[in-house]
Motif scaffolding. Structure first.
Motif, PDB file in Angstrom:
ATOM      1  N   VAL A 144       0.808  -1.217   0.000  1.00 35.31           N
ATOM      2  CA  VAL A 144       0.000   0.000   0.000  1.00 35.31           C
ATOM      3  C   VAL A 144       0.846   1.276   0.000  1.00 35.31           C
ATOM      4  O   VAL A 144       1.995   1.291   0.440  1.00 35.31           O
ATOM      5  CB  VAL A 144      -0.972   0.058   1.207  1.00 35.31           C
ATOM      6  CG1 VAL A 144      -2.030  -1.034   1.104  1.00 35.31           C
ATOM      7  CG2 VAL A 144      -0.245  -0.030   2.518  1.00 35.31           C
ATOM      8  N   GLY A 145       0.219   2.341  -0.501  1.00 35.03           N
ATOM      9  CA  GLY A 145       0.792   3.677  -0.466  1.00 35.03           C
ATOM     10  C   GLY A 145      -0.128   4.596   0.312  1.00 35.03           C
ATOM     11  O   GLY A 145      -1.074   4.131   0.962  1.00 35.03           O
ATOM     12  N   VAL A 146       0.129   5.902   0.223  1.00 38.11           N
ATOM     13  CA  VAL A 146      -0.757   6.862   0.880  1.00 38.11           C
ATOM     14  C   VAL A 146      -1.245   7.889  -0.134  1.00 38.11           C
ATOM     15  O   VAL A 146      -0.597   8.143  -1.147  1.00 38.11           O
ATOM     16  CB  VAL A 146      -0.085   7.652   2.034  1.00 38.11           C
ATOM     17  CG1 VAL A 146       0.033   6.800   3.269  1.00 38.11           C
ATOM     18  CG2 VAL A 146       1.239   8.245   1.612  1.00 38.11           C
ATOM     19  N   SER A 147      -2.380   8.482   0.181  1.00 37.82           N
ATOM     20  CA  SER A 147      -2.948   9.564  -0.599  1.00 37.82           C
ATOM     21  C   SER A 147      -2.895  10.807   0.283  1.00 37.82           C
ATOM     22  O   SER A 147      -3.485  10.817   1.360  1.00 37.82           O
ATOM     23  CB  SER A 147      -4.398   9.207  -0.953  1.00 37.82           C
ATOM     24  OG  SER A 147      -5.036  10.292  -1.584  1.00 37.82           O
ATOM     25  N   LEU A 148      -2.180  11.831  -0.174  1.00 40.66           N
ATOM     26  CA  LEU A 148      -2.036  13.047   0.639  1.00 40.66           C
ATOM     27  C   LEU A 148      -2.956  14.138   0.100  1.00 40.66           C
ATOM     28  O   LEU A 148      -2.858  14.528  -1.073  1.00 40.66           O
ATOM     29  CB  LEU A 148      -0.577  13.524   0.626  1.00 40.66           C
ATOM     30  CG  LEU A 148       0.458  12.504   1.148  1.00 40.66           C
ATOM     31  CD1 LEU A 148       1.877  13.118   1.080  1.00 40.66           C
ATOM     32  CD2 LEU A 148       0.146  12.067   2.579  1.00 40.66           C
ATOM     33  N   GLY A 149      -3.829  14.633   0.959  1.00 33.35           N
ATOM     34  CA  GLY A 149      -4.774  15.679   0.575  1.00 33.35           C
ATOM     35  C   GLY A 149      -4.077  16.996   0.276  1.00 33.35           C
ATOM     36  O   GLY A 149      -2.893  17.179   0.572  1.00 33.35           O
ATOM     37  N   THR A 156       3.119  19.402   2.627  1.00 33.14           N
ATOM     38  CA  THR A 156       2.967  18.180   1.826  1.00 33.14           C
ATOM     39  C   THR A 156       4.320  17.498   1.623  1.00 33.14           C
ATOM     40  O   THR A 156       4.416  16.265   1.677  1.00 33.14           O
ATOM     41  CB  THR A 156       2.312  18.507   0.466  1.00 33.14           C
ATOM     42  OG1 THR A 156       1.109  19.254   0.715  1.00 33.14           O
ATOM     43  CG2 THR A 156       1.967  17.246  -0.289  1.00 33.14           C
ATOM     44  N   VAL A 157       5.371  18.295   1.399  1.00 37.37           N
ATOM     45  CA  VAL A 157       6.712  17.714   1.248  1.00 37.37           C
ATOM     46  C   VAL A 157       7.087  16.961   2.525  1.00 37.37           C
ATOM     47  O   VAL A 157       7.580  15.829   2.476  1.00 37.37           O
ATOM     48  CB  VAL A 157       7.765  18.807   0.924  1.00 37.37           C
ATOM     49  CG1 VAL A 157       9.177  18.249   1.027  1.00 37.37           C
ATOM     50  CG2 VAL A 157       7.521  19.385  -0.467  1.00 37.37           C
ATOM     51  N   GLU A 158       6.830  17.576   3.681  1.00 41.53           N
ATOM     52  CA  GLU A 158       7.151  16.922   4.962  1.00 41.53           C
ATOM     53  C   GLU A 158       6.351  15.632   5.134  1.00 41.53           C
ATOM     54  O   GLU A 158       6.887  14.601   5.544  1.00 41.53           O
ATOM     55  CB  GLU A 158       6.885  17.875   6.146  1.00 41.53           C
ATOM     56  CG  GLU A 158       7.899  18.990   6.291  1.00 41.53           C
ATOM     57  CD  GLU A 158       9.354  18.510   6.151  1.00 41.53           C
ATOM     58  OE1 GLU A 158       9.740  17.559   6.865  1.00 41.53           O
ATOM     59  OE2 GLU A 158      10.083  19.063   5.300  1.00 41.53           O
ATOM     60  N   LEU A 173      -0.264  12.439  -4.591  1.00 39.15           N
ATOM     61  CA  LEU A 173      -0.515  13.838  -4.238  1.00 39.15           C
ATOM     62  C   LEU A 173      -1.797  14.303  -4.910  1.00 39.15           C
ATOM     63  O   LEU A 173      -1.969  14.140  -6.121  1.00 39.15           O
ATOM     64  CB  LEU A 173       0.642  14.709  -4.736  1.00 39.15           C
ATOM     65  CG  LEU A 173       2.053  14.261  -4.339  1.00 39.15           C
ATOM     66  CD1 LEU A 173       3.100  15.080  -5.102  1.00 39.15           C
ATOM     67  CD2 LEU A 173       2.252  14.401  -2.829  1.00 39.15           C
ATOM     68  N   LYS A 174      -2.685  14.912  -4.146  1.00 38.47           N
ATOM     69  CA  LYS A 174      -3.887  15.498  -4.742  1.00 38.47           C
ATOM     70  C   LYS A 174      -3.499  16.828  -5.378  1.00 38.47           C
ATOM     71  O   LYS A 174      -2.776  17.638  -4.752  1.00 38.47           O
ATOM     72  CB  LYS A 174      -4.943  15.730  -3.661  1.00 38.47           C
ATOM     73  CG  LYS A 174      -5.484  14.444  -3.057  1.00 38.47           C
ATOM     74  CD  LYS A 174      -6.420  13.727  -4.031  1.00 38.47           C
ATOM     75  CE  LYS A 174      -7.126  12.571  -3.334  1.00 38.47           C
ATOM     76  NZ  LYS A 174      -8.019  11.843  -4.259  1.00 38.47           N
ATOM     77  N   SER A 197       2.584   9.590  -7.591  1.00 36.61           N
ATOM     78  CA  SER A 197       1.486   9.762  -8.537  1.00 36.61           C
ATOM     79  C   SER A 197       0.703  11.006  -8.129  1.00 36.61           C
ATOM     80  O   SER A 197       0.923  11.553  -7.044  1.00 36.61           O
ATOM     81  CB  SER A 197       0.572   8.531  -8.544  1.00 36.61           C
ATOM     82  OG  SER A 197      -0.108   8.411  -7.309  1.00 36.61           O
ATOM     83  N   VAL A 198      -0.188  11.443  -9.002  1.00 36.98           N
ATOM     84  CA  VAL A 198      -1.059  12.576  -8.670  1.00 36.98           C
ATOM     85  C   VAL A 198      -2.501  12.196  -8.962  1.00 36.98           C
ATOM     86  O   VAL A 198      -2.767  11.316  -9.787  1.00 36.98           O
ATOM     87  CB  VAL A 198      -0.694  13.860  -9.462  1.00 36.98           C
ATOM     88  CG1 VAL A 198       0.667  14.386  -9.042  1.00 36.98           C
ATOM     89  CG2 VAL A 198      -0.759  13.634 -10.969  1.00 36.98           C
ATOM     90  N   ASP A 199      -3.427  12.846  -8.265  1.00 36.91           N
ATOM     91  CA  ASP A 199      -4.859  12.595  -8.459  1.00 36.91           C
ATOM     92  C   ASP A 199      -5.568  13.942  -8.523  1.00 36.91           C
ATOM     93  O   ASP A 199      -5.536  14.715  -7.562  1.00 36.91           O
ATOM     94  CB  ASP A 199      -5.405  11.754  -7.288  1.00 36.91           C
ATOM     95  CG  ASP A 199      -6.858  11.316  -7.502  1.00 36.91           C
ATOM     96  OD1 ASP A 199      -7.468  11.735  -8.510  1.00 36.91           O
ATOM     97  OD2 ASP A 199      -7.365  10.548  -6.653  1.00 36.91           O
TER      98      ASP A 199
END
Ligand code: OSB
Ligand code: MG
Length: 377
Positions: A144-149, A156-158, A173-174, A197-199
């Motif tokens: 699994v990965g994470v989705s960052l709002g 976000t970098v941190e 990254l959203k 990736s980006v969303d």
């Protein structure tokens, strides 16, 4: 003489009753996407009962039609008025029989998924098998990965660095117009070797082709749902203009959608959310049709509580889930979950809950304390 197996397969499950609740869980941090900010997770929880057994699922729709057109109030209405009267008091030998009851109704994929998924859990428990086995999956853990709002670039970098250091296998990254190139550039500079990736959650149009082309410079694994949720054609056009693979999420509600998207090169990766596509059977068909095109899939998330998370993890054990999913640790979102077990990752791997069905149990006492409306059928 009939074999024990034949007997077991033919034993239909009677749905004695159903319990539907709307649960409110505070989020530890607000979650912002291009469509808005979520501060609290509101979710329907459905329990189907058969004798001593319970099959459980949660719906992934939002209170308002922010992500897709499904909503919680439309779902509870449709369950109450149409689906549950055709399910409670009836018997089904397998999920396919239940699916045939749901099939005539248009749309409402998320409502149908809630019922279908609860039945899969019930059926698996009645057979004494883990859900993954009945779905055709295997293995004890999934990547699994994470989705960052959406947040300030520095924050976000941190967050990306922290999650990468924790072992998450992909950072998503959203993005939205005006919050894209500089963000991705900063995260890429901080994490040169990471899978990123980006969303966009549908925030762009073909008029933004220049921005999409600029993203090609950052070695992204894919761009998730850049354009409108109902527009396969424009995604196909965009894919011809950029190198980075497009991954569709919102646009894929069914295996028919997947077939058309794949045949037109509108998607080179697919985000499967079982709760978005009508249930596990349709998720498996999407998984299979993508495999036929040699296209990988991965399991997306909707900030699910533990029940939805457990369903996602079991589905993620199928062989064409070849990219890390979004089912990260529940503790990233909630101080306390509605299940007894804790679904936490270790080095970017999520263990598949053990035992029959989805392998997790409701924390009834806590569930009571976070339940709003409730109905029994
Ligand atoms: O588009 O994948 C999405 C959350 C809510 C609505 C849509 C999406 C998301 C996520 C979060 O990206 C995934 C998760 O951690 O559950
Ligand atoms: Mg998405």
């Amino acid at each position: 003489m009939t074999s024990p197996l034949a007997t077991r397969q033919s034993a239909a499950l009677t749905i004695d009753s159903a319990e539907l609740r709307v649960v409110h869980l505070p989020l530890i941090n607000p979650f912002t996407t291009s469509t808005g900010t979520m501060r609290e997770k509101v979710l329907p929880v459905l329990v189907l009962k058969s004798g001593e057994l319970e099959g459980i699922a949660e719906g992934v729709m939002d209170p308002l039609p922010d992500y897709l057109d499904d909503t919680i109030s439309a779902t509870t209405h449709f369950l109450r008025e149409a689906i549950l009267p055709h399910v409670v008091g009836k018997s089904f030998a397998n999920p396919g029989e239940l699916e045939r009851v749901l099939a005539p109704w248009r749309g409402h994929w998320m409502a149908k998924a809630t019922v279908e998924m609860a039945f899969w859990d019930l059926w698996a428990k009645s057979l004494g098998l883990p859900l993954k086995t009945l779905l055709g999956g295997s293995g004890d853990k999934v990547a699994v990965g994470v989705s960052l709002g959406i947040d300030e670039i520095e924050a976000t970098v941190e967050a990306a660095k922290r999650h990468h250091a924790e072992g998450y296998k992909r950072i998503k990254l959203k993005i939205q117009p005006g919050h894209d190139i500089a963000l991705v550039s900063a995260v890429r500079a901080a994490l040169p070797g990471a899978r990123l990736s980006v969303d966009a959650n549908t925030a762009y149009t073909l008029a933004d082709t220049k921005v999409m082309r600029a993203l090609d410079a950052f070695d992204l694994e894919y761009i998730e749902q850049p354009l409108a949720y109902d527009d396969l054609h424009d995604h196909a056009v965009l894919q011809q203009r950029i190198v980075t693979p497009i991954c569709l999420d919102e646009s894929i509600r069914s295996a028919a959608d997947a077939r058309k998207a794949l045949a037109n090169d509108a998607t080179r990766v697919i985000n499967i959310k079982v709760g978005r596509v009508g249930g596990h059977a349709e998720a498996m068909r999407i998984h299979d049709i993508a495999a036929a095109w040699a296209v990988p899939v991965w399991c997306g998330g909707m900030l699910e509580a533990g029940i939805g998370r457990a369903h996602n993890i079991h589905l993620s054990t199928l062989p064409n889930f070849r990219k890390p999913g979004d089912t990260s640790s529940a503790s990233r979102y909630f101080r306390k979950d509605i299940i007894m077990e804790s679904l936490e990752t270790e080095d970017g791997m999520m263990a598949v809950p053990q035992g029959p069905g989805i392998g997790v149990r409701l924390d009834r006492e806590f569930l009571e304390s976070v339940t709003g409306e409730r109905e029994t059928f």
